[in-house]
Design a protein around this motif. Structure first.
Motif, PDB file in Angstrom:
ATOM      1  N   VAL A 141       1.030  -1.796   0.089  1.00  0.00           N
ATOM      2  CA  VAL A 141      -0.226  -0.056   0.659  1.00  0.00           C
ATOM      3  C   VAL A 141       1.125   1.230  -0.052  1.00  0.00           C
ATOM      4  O   VAL A 141       0.659   1.933  -0.970  1.00  0.00           O
ATOM      5  N   ALA A 142       1.953   1.462   0.657  1.00  0.00           N
ATOM      6  CA  ALA A 142       3.054   2.278   0.470  1.00  0.00           C
ATOM      7  C   ALA A 142       3.568   2.782  -0.931  1.00  0.00           C
ATOM      8  O   ALA A 142       3.381   3.916  -1.176  1.00  0.00           O
ATOM      9  N   ALA A 143       3.272   1.851  -1.202  1.00  0.00           N
ATOM     10  CA  ALA A 143       4.436   1.730  -2.549  1.00  0.00           C
ATOM     11  C   ALA A 143       3.346   2.435  -3.537  1.00  0.00           C
ATOM     12  O   ALA A 143       3.823   3.023  -4.426  1.00  0.00           O
ATOM     13  N   MET A 144       2.662   1.832  -3.570  1.00  0.00           N
ATOM     14  CA  MET A 144       1.342   2.341  -4.259  1.00  0.00           C
ATOM     15  C   MET A 144       0.980   3.624  -4.074  1.00  0.00           C
ATOM     16  O   MET A 144       0.631   4.638  -5.236  1.00  0.00           O
ATOM     17  N   ARG A 145       1.118   4.245  -2.976  1.00  0.00           N
ATOM     18  CA  ARG A 145       0.615   5.041  -2.414  1.00  0.00           C
ATOM     19  C   ARG A 145       1.325   6.739  -3.486  1.00  0.00           C
ATOM     20  O   ARG A 145       1.374   7.610  -3.658  1.00  0.00           O
ATOM     21  N   ALA A 146       2.459   5.659  -3.089  1.00  0.00           N
ATOM     22  CA  ALA A 146       3.692   7.260  -3.919  1.00  0.00           C
ATOM     23  C   ALA A 146       3.773   6.723  -5.094  1.00  0.00           C
ATOM     24  O   ALA A 146       3.519   8.061  -5.951  1.00  0.00           O
ATOM     25  N   ARG A 147       3.227   5.569  -5.907  1.00  0.00           N
ATOM     26  CA  ARG A 147       3.105   5.864  -7.332  1.00  0.00           C
ATOM     27  C   ARG A 147       2.044   7.448  -7.404  1.00  0.00           C
ATOM     28  O   ARG A 147       2.018   7.596  -8.561  1.00  0.00           O
ATOM     29  N   LEU A 148       1.036   6.544  -7.228  1.00  0.00           N
ATOM     30  CA  LEU A 148      -0.168   7.556  -6.815  1.00  0.00           C
ATOM     31  C   LEU A 148       0.115   8.936  -6.792  1.00  0.00           C
ATOM     32  O   LEU A 148      -0.470   9.917  -7.574  1.00  0.00           O
ATOM     33  N   ALA A 149       0.867   8.951  -6.086  1.00  0.00           N
ATOM     34  CA  ALA A 149       1.287  10.765  -5.828  1.00  0.00           C
ATOM     35  C   ALA A 149       1.920  10.847  -6.813  1.00  0.00           C
ATOM     36  O   ALA A 149       1.406  12.316  -7.311  1.00  0.00           O
ATOM     37  N   GLU A 150       2.621  10.089  -7.405  1.00  0.00           N
ATOM     38  CA  GLU A 150       3.769  10.812  -8.415  1.00  0.00           C
ATOM     39  C   GLU A 150       2.403  10.863 -10.065  1.00  0.00           C
ATOM     40  O   GLU A 150       2.875  12.550 -10.681  1.00  0.00           O
ATOM     41  N   ALA A 151       1.684  10.081 -10.197  1.00  0.00           N
ATOM     42  CA  ALA A 151       1.056   9.704 -10.894  1.00  0.00           C
ATOM     43  C   ALA A 151       0.035  11.029 -11.249  1.00  0.00           C
ATOM     44  O   ALA A 151      -0.728  11.203 -12.623  1.00  0.00           O
ATOM     45  N   LYS A 152      -0.545  10.840 -10.002  1.00  0.00           N
ATOM     46  CA  LYS A 152      -1.976  11.623 -10.154  1.00  0.00           C
ATOM     47  C   LYS A 152      -1.946  13.149  -8.976  1.00  0.00           C
ATOM     48  O   LYS A 152      -2.435  12.540  -7.765  1.00  0.00           O
ATOM     49  N   PRO A 153      -1.111  13.932  -9.526  1.00  0.00           N
ATOM     50  CA  PRO A 153      -0.655  14.760  -8.073  1.00  0.00           C
ATOM     51  C   PRO A 153      -1.684  15.629  -7.849  1.00  0.00           C
ATOM     52  O   PRO A 153      -2.890  15.845  -8.983  1.00  0.00           O
ATOM     53  N   ALA A 154      -2.177  16.796  -7.429  1.00  0.00           N
ATOM     54  CA  ALA A 154      -3.032  17.253  -6.927  1.00  0.00           C
ATOM     55  C   ALA A 154      -2.904  18.829  -8.144  1.00  0.00           C
ATOM     56  O   ALA A 154      -1.971  19.420  -8.902  1.00  0.00           O
ATOM     57  N   LYS A 155      -3.858  19.219  -8.941  1.00  0.00           N
ATOM     58  CA  LYS A 155      -4.739  19.701  -9.303  1.00  0.00           C
ATOM     59  C   LYS A 155      -4.731  21.405  -8.563  1.00  0.00           C
ATOM     60  O   LYS A 155      -5.833  21.533  -9.539  1.00  0.00           O
ATOM     61  N   GLY A 156      -4.246  21.631  -7.970  1.00  0.00           N
ATOM     62  CA  GLY A 156      -4.084  23.175  -7.791  1.00  0.00           C
ATOM     63  C   GLY A 156      -4.517  22.760  -6.774  1.00  0.00           C
ATOM     64  O   GLY A 156      -4.786  21.883  -5.922  1.00  0.00           O
ATOM     65  N   ALA A 157      -4.582  24.558  -5.864  1.00  0.00           N
ATOM     66  CA  ALA A 157      -5.293  23.980  -3.908  1.00  0.00           C
ATOM     67  C   ALA A 157      -5.993  23.552  -3.960  1.00  0.00           C
ATOM     68  O   ALA A 157      -6.511  22.878  -2.884  1.00  0.00           O
ATOM     69  N   TRP A 158      -7.694  23.492  -4.849  1.00  0.00           N
ATOM     70  CA  TRP A 158      -8.343  23.092  -4.904  1.00  0.00           C
ATOM     71  C   TRP A 158      -9.292  21.634  -4.893  1.00  0.00           C
ATOM     72  O   TRP A 158     -10.064  21.401  -4.865  1.00  0.00           O
ATOM     73  N   GLU A 159      -8.243  21.286  -5.320  1.00  0.00           N
ATOM     74  CA  GLU A 159      -8.119  19.672  -5.147  1.00  0.00           C
ATOM     75  C   GLU A 159      -8.764  18.752  -4.706  1.00  0.00           C
ATOM     76  O   GLU A 159      -8.366  19.155  -3.360  1.00  0.00           O
ATOM     77  N   ALA A 160      -9.367  18.084  -4.589  1.00  0.00           N
ATOM     78  CA  ALA A 160     -10.661  16.949  -3.246  1.00  0.00           C
ATOM     79  C   ALA A 160      -9.772  15.860  -4.006  1.00  0.00           C
ATOM     80  O   ALA A 160     -10.265  14.610  -3.343  1.00  0.00           O
ATOM     81  N   LYS A 161      -9.518  14.654  -4.897  1.00  0.00           N
ATOM     82  CA  LYS A 161      -9.547  13.739  -5.402  1.00  0.00           C
ATOM     83  C   LYS A 161      -7.797  13.536  -4.590  1.00  0.00           C
ATOM     84  O   LYS A 161      -7.550  12.236  -4.362  1.00  0.00           O
ATOM     85  N   ASN A 162      -7.418  13.963  -6.118  1.00  0.00           N
ATOM     86  CA  ASN A 162      -6.046  13.449  -6.013  1.00  0.00           C
ATOM     87  C   ASN A 162      -5.058  14.488  -4.954  1.00  0.00           C
ATOM     88  O   ASN A 162      -5.101  15.172  -4.677  1.00  0.00           O
ATOM     89  N   GLY A 163      -3.947  13.606  -4.328  1.00  0.00           N
ATOM     90  CA  GLY A 163      -3.133  13.870  -3.444  1.00  0.00           C
ATOM     91  C   GLY A 163      -2.850  13.373  -2.535  1.00  0.00           C
ATOM     92  O   GLY A 163      -3.964  12.928  -2.332  1.00  0.00           O
ATOM     93  N   PRO A 164      -1.665  13.776  -1.456  1.00  0.00           N
ATOM     94  CA  PRO A 164      -1.804  13.150  -0.362  1.00  0.00           C
ATOM     95  C   PRO A 164      -2.535  13.995   0.457  1.00  0.00           C
ATOM     96  O   PRO A 164      -3.049  14.782   0.602  1.00  0.00           O
ATOM     97  N   GLY A 165      -3.353  13.186   1.162  1.00  0.00           N
ATOM     98  CA  GLY A 165      -4.188  13.447   2.564  1.00  0.00           C
ATOM     99  C   GLY A 165      -5.918  13.555   1.885  1.00  0.00           C
ATOM    100  O   GLY A 165      -6.612  14.065   2.702  1.00  0.00           O
ATOM    101  N   ARG A 166      -5.602  13.465   0.356  1.00  0.00           N
ATOM    102  CA  ARG A 166      -6.965  13.813   0.171  1.00  0.00           C
ATOM    103  C   ARG A 166      -8.031  12.139  -0.279  1.00  0.00           C
ATOM    104  O   ARG A 166      -7.511  11.685   0.577  1.00  0.00           O
TER     105      ARG A 166
END
Length: 935
Positions: free
Chosen positions: A790-815
């Motif tokens: 899960v930790a590895a998957m989380r890292a891949r997701l953070a790299e592949a789907k970063p937050a798109k702006g300050a108001w992003e709700a879906k992608n990024g750490p803690g979202r």
């Protein structure tokens, strides 16, 4: 503390004996009590055959009770009640009811107690009766071994069962001959896997309690008991688990149920568990935003009650319903409760259970003028006194004035007045109540319109040529509406674009009188149309192309309560059954789905539902489409290739669909699993081997959902969560699916399985698939490598789907995706079958994977992020930029999230994301994949 004065020293009034002989005879029997009490005894007996009977039956007790303070006598009656076997408890409670009924009647008639004391003592008796009945009956179930793990000491708190007092019982406002409204629940968390057995016992307790309290015997009765306010009362048992009740309110609760819970309180059994349940319901009852939609609901309910009870026509005394009729008690209650619902989410001081207390709180907070609150309070008390006199005559549950002049004369005498004065005062109070409350619900006058730009003027000038505005009557109605439309449009983020959307709507109307009359009678609908045009471009475009969607609004069903998945499935099936051609069935399904999809979006936009309610409704709709189309596609396919081999196939919803939480723009994650049971090929005009049969059936089903037709497409479909992803077959056999999950699947596939849910297909196969799902989750969550994966998957997701702006709700750490990933891990590691984020996180706490503080931080962030995501997807298909939404869109999102302005929302979002991200990093690992500490 000063001792209360004796009863006789506090008398301020007395009824006039209507039956003088009965009054004289009764008073003569109580000469030993002194002359002060003679008018009261005579008036009570001379106006009420029921009280006359009680005076005779309980005379000896009454002499003692009236010799001192009535509070002392009433308290002694309640204190004398104790747990007894049911055959002895019933008579004891009935005797207590007779005595409290007699004492409260005399204290009321004599002006010794104000309204609140009268209703308060009746309510205290109700509470004591319910609590004692529960203790005694639960004790019997414990003695018989029917409540697992409970001992004799648990009977004092009814072993986790609680009665929630509703309505006047909950508010401490019981009228003289009132039913008591109860919702009976039990704390299923106390029983775990044995909750089903416990439920059966608590259902027996509830039924026996109802009989014990309600049955009429030679001793009388205690209280008629009404259990119909429970969730979905027509199909649910008389006692529900708290988790089932909470799930109902979260998914399907309606405005009238929210209003009912204003007065709710635990009154018997496990009071602490009941308080916890009500605390959990707080977000359901009290919306964070100003919920003005409640006004329309209350107005509609008033009209429905009047229509159902035939309570229209001019005010008159004979036959008038003092509770439900024009100017009656319910008008004051609706006035109070609706205003409480509007603002009580932001101001807890308004959450008073009582009508008088609610009015005082509203006045103190500035929601109601002080003089209006004072007038309504006085009117309410006067109405309730008349209500009590009506019921005291024969202990009848009635709210209607007598239909004869003689009957009215009796009630006038009971109130201590001559008939002429009583009639005049009664009608005056009704008219004053109506005048004070009706303006709150009645449609407001249209305002002057703004100056128009040159572009806007040209559009407006063209309206006269539209079919909807060709008749004189339509033009006359719309002339009064137009200023309100234009003024509201001028406040839109882009007024000209909003006006063009409204123009398209008007152009498409075949006729206008009915629609414009609807707007005139319901000005809130003007805001609805303008909100759509000025806030949500996708909805506005749909409305301009499909103005016929408002047929439901015209017919009144558009704002009806959400029907639920089962009703939707039936409605779609009936709709498709009426269409003979396959292609036309697919088009009909598209029209049907889009109408409902539009309705959900509008309800969300207008604040009738929030982001979580809309999520459940979008999911219900998608499931209904799948359940409705799967047999249609199967039948068309079978016509060419024969019936499906073996048990056929089932459709699994994955991801957000499996978790029953979609937004306005969600696609559908699906898997198809089949079981040919060894049958090699189908039998039909063009037989197919089993594997290609189900592969092509699946492709036909996906096409039915996704193909663009005259009415558009239904949904985008993603099947990448099937075994082996894009490389695997589009349909998988049960044996292959099982083997793959047990021997080949990656951790991420086991995580995805935690949210899988069968939505359509053969029932026994569905049960087998669910059994496989549960077995795999139980087995695969215990591996040492789960957290590292899960930790590895989380890292891949953070790299592949970063937050798109300050108001992003879906992608990024803690979202959202990050929180959902942790929730799935918690479900997998704890072996839980839970699918929703809330229940998966709860399973993590139960399995010591997460702490309670972890759960709190994650849920606070998740709820905010989902409200933001659900709202954003309704407004735009682009990344959310709050500053570019315009006034309407910003106001919508701020209302949804309960924040005052963008700065406050931004700060809260940053804080929530940071806290959730920190929890996830500690429990799973950072983006570098290093895991945190266990536990």
């Amino acid at each position: 503390m000063t001792e209360p004065l004796p009863f006789a020293a506090r008398l301020t009034r007395a009824p006039i004996p209507f039956d003088e002989q009965a009054g004289t005879d009764a008073a003569r029997a109580f000469l030993d009590l002194g002359t002060e009490l003679q008018p009261l005894i005579a008036g009570a007996a001379g106006c009420s055959p029921y009280l006359n009977t009680l005076l005779t039956r309980e005379g000896d007790w009454l002499r003692h009770a009236l010799s001192g303070a009535p509070e002392t006598a009433a308290a002694q009656v309640l204190a004398s009640l104790a747990p007894l076997p049911p055959d002895r408890l019933g008579p004891a409670l009935r005797q207590a009811k007779r005595r409290i009924a007699l004492l409260t009647a005399l204290a009321d008639l004599g002006g010794v107690w104000p309204l609140e004391e009268v209703t308060g003592w009746l309510t205290r008796l109700s509470d004591r009766a319910v609590d004692l009945s529960m203790q005694v009956l639960v004790s019997e179930e414990i003695r018989r071994g029917k409540l697992p793990g409970q001992g004799p000491d648990d009977a004092a708190t009814a072993a986790g069962m609680v009665s929630i007092a509703m309505g006047k019982t909950g508010a401490g406002e019981l009228n003289y001959s009132s039913d008591i409204d109860l919702i009976c629940l039990f704390d299923d968390a106390r029983y775990g896997a044995e909750a089903v057995e416990a439920r059966a016992a608590f259902i027996r307790v509830t039924r026996r309690m109802t009989a014990l309290l309600s049955d009429q015997t030679g001793e009388g009765y205690v209280f008629r008991t009404d259990l119909r306010l429970r969730p979905d009362a027509s199909v649910t048992p008389v006692c529900l688990s708290m988790s089932a009740a909470y799930a109902y309110y979260e998914a399907e609760g309606r405005t009238w149920e929210r209003a009912a819970y204003i007065k709710a309180r635990p009154c018997g059994g496990d009071i602490a568990a009941g308080e916890r349940f009500l605390a959990a319901l707080t977000p359901f009852v009290w919306r964070k935003h100003l919920d003005f939609a409640a006004i329309q609901d209350a107005h509609d309910m008033r009209l429905r009650i009047r229509e159902h009870r035939h309570l229209h026509g001019p005010l008159k005394v004979e036959g008038h319903n003092i509770k439900l009729g024009q100017g009656g008690i319910r008008e004051i209650e609706f006035f109070t409760q609706t205003r409480q619902l509007i603002a009580g989410g932001r101001d807890p001081s308004l959450r008073d259970r009582t009508t008088v207390g609610g009015l005082a709180a509203l006045a103190a907070a500035g929601w109601v003028p002080v003089d209006v609150a004072d007038d309504l309070t006085a009117l309410y008390r006067a109405h309730r006194e008349v209500e009590h006199r009506l019921q005291m005559v024969q202990d009848a549950r009635t709210h209607e004035m007598p239909s004869t002049a003689e009957g009215v004369a009796r009630i006038a005498a009971f109130c201590g007045q001559d008939e002429t004065a009583f009639r005049a005062g009664f009608l005056d109070r009704l008219a004053r109540t109506d005048r004070l409350t009706e303006g709150f619900f009645a449609p407001s006058e249209a305002e002057e319109g703004p100056e128009l730009s040159e572009t806007a003027r040209a559009i407006v000038q063209g309206w006269g040529s539209y079919p909807a505005l060709r008749s004189d009557r339509a033009q006359g109605i719309f002339r009064r509406l137009r200023p309100a439309f234009l003024k509201r449009l001028s406040r839109a983020a882009n007024p000209d674009e909003a006006l063009m959307a409204l123009d398209g709507f008007l152009k498409g109307l075949p006729a206008g009188v009915q629609v414009f009359s609807l707007f005139q009678a319901n000005p809130a609908l003007i805001d609805l149309i303008v909100d759509i045009a000025g806030t949500a471009p996708e909805l506005a475009a749909y409305l301009s192309r499909n103005s016929s969607v408002l047929d439901a609004v015209i017919g009144g069903s558009f704002f009806a309560p959400w029907p639920g998945k089962a009703a939707l499935v039936k409605e779609l099936a009936d709709r498709l059954e009426a269409v003979p051609d396959y292609e036309r069935k697919l088009d009909a399904a598209r029209r049907w789905m889009k109408e409902w999809h539009f309705r959900v979006g509008v309800h969300h936009l207008r604040g009738l539902i929030d982001g979580f309610e809309s999520a459940k409704e979008y999911a219900d709709l998608a499931e209904a489409v799948i359940a409705g189309l799967w047999p249609v596609v199967g039948a068309d396919f079978a016509r060419k290739h024969g019936p499906a081999p073996g048990r056929g196939a089932v459709v699994l919803g994955m991801g957000s669909l499996g978790a029953a939480r979609l937004n306005a723009a969600s696609d559908l994650d699906l898997i198809v699993i089949y079981d040919a049971e060894g049958v090699e090929q189908s039998e039909g005009p063009r037989p197919l081997a089993a594997r290609p049969y189900f592969a092509r059936l699946t492709q036909a089903f996906v096409t039915a959902l996704t193909a663009p037709m005259a009415e558009g497409r239904l949904y985008e479909v993603d099947m990448r969560l099937r075994p082996s992803g894009r490389q695997g077959p589009v349909a998988t056999s049960l044996a292959s699916f099982t083997a793959y999950q047990e021997t080949e699947a990656w951790t991420w596939e086991h995580l995805a399985l935690t949210r899988a849910r069968v939505l359509a297909g053969e029932a026994t196969l569905a049960a087998d698939v669910e059994a496989v799902r549960r077995r795999v989750i139980q087995a695969k969550g215990q591996g040492a490598g789960v957290r590292a994966d899960v930790a590895a998957m989380r890292a891949r997701l953070a790299e592949a789907k970063p937050a798109k702006g300050a108001w992003e709700a879906k992608n990024g750490p803690g979202r959202l995706l990050d929180i959902e990933l942790l929730a799935q891990m918690a479900a997998l590691q704890s072996g839980s079958a839970a699918r929703g984020v809330e229940t998966q996180l709860a399973s993590g706490v139960k399995g010591a994977i997460l702490s309670v503080s972890d759960q709190t931080a994650l849920m606070e962030a998740y709820r905010l992020l989902w409200q933001l995501q659900a709202g954003a997807r309704l407004l735009t298909d682009r990344p959310l930029e709050l500053e570019r939404l315009g006034e309407g869109g910003r106001a919508f999102l701020l209302r949804e999230t309960g924040e005052a302005d963008a700065a406050a929302l931004s700060a809260r979002l940053d804080r929530a994301v940071a806290e959730a991200g920190a929890v996830i990093s500690a429990r799973v690992g950072g983006e570098d994949g290093e895991t945190g500490d266990e536990g």
